[in-house]
Design a protein around this motif. Structure first.
Motif, PDB file in Angstrom:
ATOM      1  N   THR A 101      10.094   7.297   1.692  1.00 53.17           N
ATOM      2  CA  THR A 101       8.959   6.409   0.471  1.00 53.17           C
ATOM      3  C   THR A 101       7.623   6.407   1.531  1.00 53.17           C
ATOM      4  O   THR A 101       6.763   5.293   0.184  1.00 53.17           O
ATOM      5  CB  THR A 101       9.905   4.485   1.410  1.00 53.17           C
ATOM      6  N   TRP A 102       7.955   5.922   2.302  1.00 50.51           N
ATOM      7  CA  TRP A 102       6.311   6.190   3.193  1.00 50.51           C
ATOM      8  C   TRP A 102       5.384   7.326   2.038  1.00 50.51           C
ATOM      9  O   TRP A 102       4.165   7.521   2.571  1.00 50.51           O
ATOM     10  CB  TRP A 102       6.274   6.763   5.059  1.00 50.51           C
ATOM     11  N   GLU A 103       6.139   8.707   2.181  1.00 46.49           N
ATOM     12  CA  GLU A 103       5.472   9.561   1.486  1.00 46.49           C
ATOM     13  C   GLU A 103       5.091   9.474   0.398  1.00 46.49           C
ATOM     14  O   GLU A 103       3.780   9.739   0.047  1.00 46.49           O
ATOM     15  CB  GLU A 103       6.196  11.023   1.850  1.00 46.49           C
ATOM     16  N   ARG A 104       5.968   8.543  -0.746  1.00 49.09           N
ATOM     17  CA  ARG A 104       5.074   8.100  -1.846  1.00 49.09           C
ATOM     18  C   ARG A 104       4.448   7.177  -1.979  1.00 49.09           C
ATOM     19  O   ARG A 104       3.029   6.884  -2.731  1.00 49.09           O
ATOM     20  CB  ARG A 104       6.613   7.395  -2.406  1.00 49.09           C
ATOM     21  N   ILE A 105       4.430   6.272  -0.725  1.00 48.54           N
ATOM     22  CA  ILE A 105       2.903   5.563  -0.783  1.00 48.54           C
ATOM     23  C   ILE A 105       1.805   5.745  -0.389  1.00 48.54           C
ATOM     24  O   ILE A 105       1.059   5.860  -1.166  1.00 48.54           O
ATOM     25  CB  ILE A 105       2.985   4.701   1.011  1.00 48.54           C
ATOM     26  N   VAL A 106       2.274   7.255   0.772  1.00 49.97           N
ATOM     27  CA  VAL A 106       0.412   7.872   1.139  1.00 49.97           C
ATOM     28  C   VAL A 106       0.109   8.159  -0.282  1.00 49.97           C
ATOM     29  O   VAL A 106      -1.067   8.241  -1.179  1.00 49.97           O
ATOM     30  CB  VAL A 106       1.617   8.513   1.497  1.00 49.97           C
ATOM     31  N   GLU A 107       1.455   8.869  -1.942  1.00 47.05           N
ATOM     32  CA  GLU A 107       0.872   9.868  -2.540  1.00 47.05           C
ATOM     33  C   GLU A 107       0.336   9.158  -3.866  1.00 47.05           C
ATOM     34  O   GLU A 107      -0.784   9.170  -4.040  1.00 47.05           O
ATOM     35  CB  GLU A 107       2.123  10.531  -2.932  1.00 47.05           C
ATOM     36  N   ASP A 108       0.809   7.133  -3.659  1.00 46.50           N
ATOM     37  CA  ASP A 108       0.467   6.925  -4.655  1.00 46.50           C
ATOM     38  C   ASP A 108      -1.516   6.531  -3.892  1.00 46.50           C
ATOM     39  O   ASP A 108      -2.086   6.445  -4.806  1.00 46.50           O
ATOM     40  CB  ASP A 108       0.756   5.138  -4.497  1.00 46.50           C
ATOM     41  N   PHE A 109      -0.838   5.305  -2.660  1.00 44.14           N
ATOM     42  CA  PHE A 109      -3.082   5.642  -2.534  1.00 44.14           C
ATOM     43  C   PHE A 109      -3.722   6.481  -2.446  1.00 44.14           C
ATOM     44  O   PHE A 109      -5.150   6.200  -2.908  1.00 44.14           O
ATOM     45  CB  PHE A 109      -2.629   5.440  -0.924  1.00 44.14           C
ATOM     46  N   LEU A 110      -3.867   7.588  -1.971  1.00 46.03           N
ATOM     47  CA  LEU A 110      -4.634   9.293  -2.117  1.00 46.03           C
ATOM     48  C   LEU A 110      -4.735   9.146  -4.241  1.00 46.03           C
ATOM     49  O   LEU A 110      -5.948   9.529  -4.081  1.00 46.03           O
ATOM     50  CB  LEU A 110      -3.411  10.413  -1.894  1.00 46.03           C
ATOM     51  N   ASP A 111      -3.581   8.964  -4.687  1.00 48.11           N
ATOM     52  CA  ASP A 111      -3.255   9.166  -6.255  1.00 48.11           C
ATOM     53  C   ASP A 111      -4.444   8.463  -6.726  1.00 48.11           C
ATOM     54  O   ASP A 111      -5.395   8.351  -7.719  1.00 48.11           O
ATOM     55  CB  ASP A 111      -2.253   8.163  -6.974  1.00 48.11           C
ATOM     56  N   THR A 112      -4.327   6.870  -6.547  1.00 48.89           N
ATOM     57  CA  THR A 112      -4.741   5.078  -6.339  1.00 48.89           C
ATOM     58  C   THR A 112      -6.919   5.657  -6.046  1.00 48.89           C
ATOM     59  O   THR A 112      -7.878   5.546  -6.631  1.00 48.89           O
ATOM     60  CB  THR A 112      -4.713   4.393  -5.901  1.00 48.89           C
ATOM     61  N   VAL A 113      -7.193   6.320  -4.787  1.00 52.66           N
ATOM     62  CA  VAL A 113      -7.952   6.588  -4.725  1.00 52.66           C
ATOM     63  C   VAL A 113      -8.832   7.226  -5.280  1.00 52.66           C
ATOM     64  O   VAL A 113     -10.607   7.642  -5.567  1.00 52.66           O
ATOM     65  CB  VAL A 113      -8.092   6.848  -2.450  1.00 52.66           C
ATOM     66  N   ASP A 114      -8.485   8.520  -5.640  1.00 52.94           N
ATOM     67  CA  ASP A 114      -8.634   9.312  -6.831  1.00 52.94           C
ATOM     68  C   ASP A 114      -9.562   9.123  -7.838  1.00 52.94           C
ATOM     69  O   ASP A 114     -10.158   9.233  -8.621  1.00 52.94           O
ATOM     70  CB  ASP A 114      -8.296  10.443  -7.114  1.00 52.94           C
ATOM     71  N   LEU A 115      -8.936   7.695  -8.310  1.00 54.63           N
ATOM     72  CA  LEU A 115      -8.617   6.857  -9.815  1.00 54.63           C
ATOM     73  C   LEU A 115     -10.321   6.095  -9.389  1.00 54.63           C
ATOM     74  O   LEU A 115     -10.495   5.206 -10.969  1.00 54.63           O
ATOM     75  CB  LEU A 115      -8.210   6.618 -10.083  1.00 54.63           C
ATOM     76  N   VAL A 116     -10.182   5.620  -8.408  1.00 54.15           N
ATOM     77  CA  VAL A 116     -10.642   4.524  -8.718  1.00 54.15           C
ATOM     78  C   VAL A 116     -12.503   4.531  -8.384  1.00 54.15           C
ATOM     79  O   VAL A 116     -12.557   5.742  -7.655  1.00 54.15           O
ATOM     80  CB  VAL A 116     -10.237   3.806  -6.940  1.00 54.15           C
ATOM     81  N   ALA A 117     -13.231   4.032  -9.212  1.00 55.49           N
ATOM     82  CA  ALA A 117     -14.282   4.254  -9.370  1.00 55.49           C
ATOM     83  C   ALA A 117     -15.499   3.271  -8.878  1.00 55.49           C
ATOM     84  O   ALA A 117     -16.861   3.709  -8.096  1.00 55.49           O
ATOM     85  CB  ALA A 117     -15.070   3.551 -10.889  1.00 55.49           C
ATOM     86  N   ALA A 118     -15.262   1.811  -7.511  1.00 59.21           N
ATOM     87  CA  ALA A 118     -16.048   1.431  -6.584  1.00 59.21           C
ATOM     88  C   ALA A 118     -16.122   2.404  -5.454  1.00 59.21           C
ATOM     89  O   ALA A 118     -15.539   3.854  -5.538  1.00 59.21           O
ATOM     90  CB  ALA A 118     -15.467   0.633  -6.598  1.00 59.21           C
ATOM     91  N   GLN A 119     -17.592   2.372  -4.964  1.00 54.33           N
ATOM     92  CA  GLN A 119     -18.099   2.322  -3.791  1.00 54.33           C
ATOM     93  C   GLN A 119     -16.481   2.211  -2.262  1.00 54.33           C
ATOM     94  O   GLN A 119     -15.945   1.123  -2.445  1.00 54.33           O
ATOM     95  CB  GLN A 119     -18.242   2.692  -2.777  1.00 54.33           C
ATOM     96  N   MET A 120     -15.810   3.407  -1.772  1.00 54.08           N
ATOM     97  CA  MET A 120     -14.759   2.449  -1.085  1.00 54.08           C
ATOM     98  C   MET A 120     -15.225   3.268   0.155  1.00 54.08           C
ATOM     99  O   MET A 120     -14.958   4.299   0.461  1.00 54.08           O
ATOM    100  CB  MET A 120     -13.039   3.530  -1.373  1.00 54.08           C
ATOM    101  N   ILE A 121     -14.533   2.519   1.157  1.00 48.00           N
ATOM    102  CA  ILE A 121     -15.269   2.437   3.195  1.00 48.00           C
ATOM    103  C   ILE A 121     -14.435   2.406   3.445  1.00 48.00           C
ATOM    104  O   ILE A 121     -13.600   0.894   3.674  1.00 48.00           O
ATOM    105  CB  ILE A 121     -17.081   1.355   3.414  1.00 48.00           C
ATOM    106  N   PHE A 122     -13.218   2.893   3.927  1.00 46.53           N
ATOM    107  CA  PHE A 122     -12.387   2.801   5.192  1.00 46.53           C
ATOM    108  C   PHE A 122     -11.903   3.047   7.080  1.00 46.53           C
ATOM    109  O   PHE A 122     -12.758   4.000   6.681  1.00 46.53           O
ATOM    110  CB  PHE A 122     -11.321   3.333   4.974  1.00 46.53           C
ATOM    111  N   VAL A 123     -12.011   1.855   7.089  1.00 47.05           N
ATOM    112  CA  VAL A 123     -12.015   2.387   8.609  1.00 47.05           C
ATOM    113  C   VAL A 123     -10.691   2.317   8.832  1.00 47.05           C
ATOM    114  O   VAL A 123      -9.629   2.147   8.481  1.00 47.05           O
ATOM    115  CB  VAL A 123     -11.952   0.489   9.292  1.00 47.05           C
TER     116      VAL A 123
END
Length: 182
Positions: A101-123
């Motif tokens: 489940t965690w691996e799917r969450i991470v995959e979904d997270f990274l896919d979303t980061v790739d698609l988002v048009a906004a600037q994102m700053i992660f801490v």
């Protein structure tokens, strides 16, 4: 300014302050995503959250997103800067999830980061610089966060390390490892 920025370092290093400064420099409306939830029964935790809240400009909007980070990122618009603080707390909030489940969450997270048009700053915190935890949940947390930071670092245009009172742009000083996406 880069679309995806990662700010990492140890506890109390100034990561959040650096990320906040980068968000201000973006000159865009800022959406601050807090992955922590305020627990009024824990006075010290409440004081930490208050300190972060007082430092932020009042015009920033704040969302508390302890778990469904991909959905919140997907809602971000192109003209905004989204500051996510912090990935370590997000990982901790999801420690109950099994490995698949965690691996799917991470995959979904990274896919979303790739698609988002906004600037994102992660801490993100660097937790693997010390001893290996003697208990299983500590090892799971450390390994999950370390792997997530490594994967996010490969898709970040800028990666900053904040430590010892200094900020280093690792994207300018370092070289990406081969096969860092694994």
């Amino acid at each position: 300014m880069s679309k995806v920025i990662l700010v990492t370092g140890p506890c109390r290093s100034g990561k959040s302050e650096w990320a906040e400064m980068l968000a201000i420099q973006s000159k865009k409306p800022v959406v601050y995503i807090a992955t922590a939830t305020n627990n009024l029964d824990d006075k010290e935790w409440h004081e930490r959250i208050e300190k972060h809240q007082k430092r932020r400009p009042p015009e920033w909007s704040t969302l508390e997103v302890p778990e469904d980070l991909p959905a919140s990122l997907a809602d971000a618009t192109a003209n905004t800067c989204v500051l996510i603080d912090s990935l370590g707390t997000w990982v901790a909030n999801l420690l109950e999830e099994d490995e698949s489940t965690w691996e799917r969450i991470v995959e979904d997270f990274l896919d979303t980061v790739d698609l988002v048009a906004a600037q994102m700053i992660f801490v993100a915190e660097e937790t693997g610089w010390g001893v290996i935890p003697a208990y299983p949940v500590g090892r799971i947390f450390r390994d999950r966060l370390g792997s997530l930071v490594r994967k996010l670092g490969t898709v970040s245009e800028d990666v900053y390390l904040v430590t010892g009172g200094h900020v280093l742009n690792l994207s300018l000083l370092g070289y990406p490892l081969p096969n860092s996406k694994s």
